[in-house]
Write a protein that holds these residues in place. Structure first.
Motif: not given
Length: 138
Positions: A92-99
């Motif tokens: 989730m963190r990865h999605f939110m930081e990169n999208l």
């Protein structure tokens, strides 16, 4: 692979026995994608997942590849079956930081894990991202 210019919503179901190998390519070939729907965040970790997943063990530290998520136009991320594991929180963190275009995150917590202890980590993450996008539990 052809361009999917008319694709605005992409839905897929994740499974711990299958990888996300085709996902980076689909995202790159879908320039008008606005909504990404994921059922389950746990998947088999392989090199094929590329930069869409947060799995560090398959990446070489010396070669930093720019995530295809950074150029993805997804505005709405829907996650169904969130279970609260460390691995799911990391994803989730990865999605939110990169999208970068993300405006709304909708999360459906697994029925048997709607207890506060399973959503605490997600709530902390969402609070840090709250200025960037709206968060909804569905």
């Amino acid at each position: 692979m052809p361009e999917f210019n008319n694709l605005v919503t992409l839905s897929f179901e994740s499974h711990e026995e299958r990888d996300w190998q085709v996902l980076p390519l689909l995202l790159q070939k879908s320039p008008n994608l606005e909504t990404l729907v994921v059922k389950g965040l746990v998947h088999k970790i392989t090199k094929g997942c590329g930069d869409v997943c947060a799995c560090k063990r398959v990446r070489k530290k010396r070669k930093k590849k720019i995530s295809c998520l950074l150029s993805c136009g997804v505005k709405v991320l829907k996650v169904y079956g969130y279970g609260g594991s460390c691995r799911e929180l990391k994803q989730m963190r990865h999605f939110m930081e990169n999208l970068r275009c993300l405006e709304v995150v909708k999360v459906k917590v697994e029925v048997d894990k709607q207890d506060k202890k399973y959503t605490d980590g997600l709530m902390k993450l969402l609070q840090t991202a709250a200025s960037k996008c709206k968060i909804q539990f569905i």
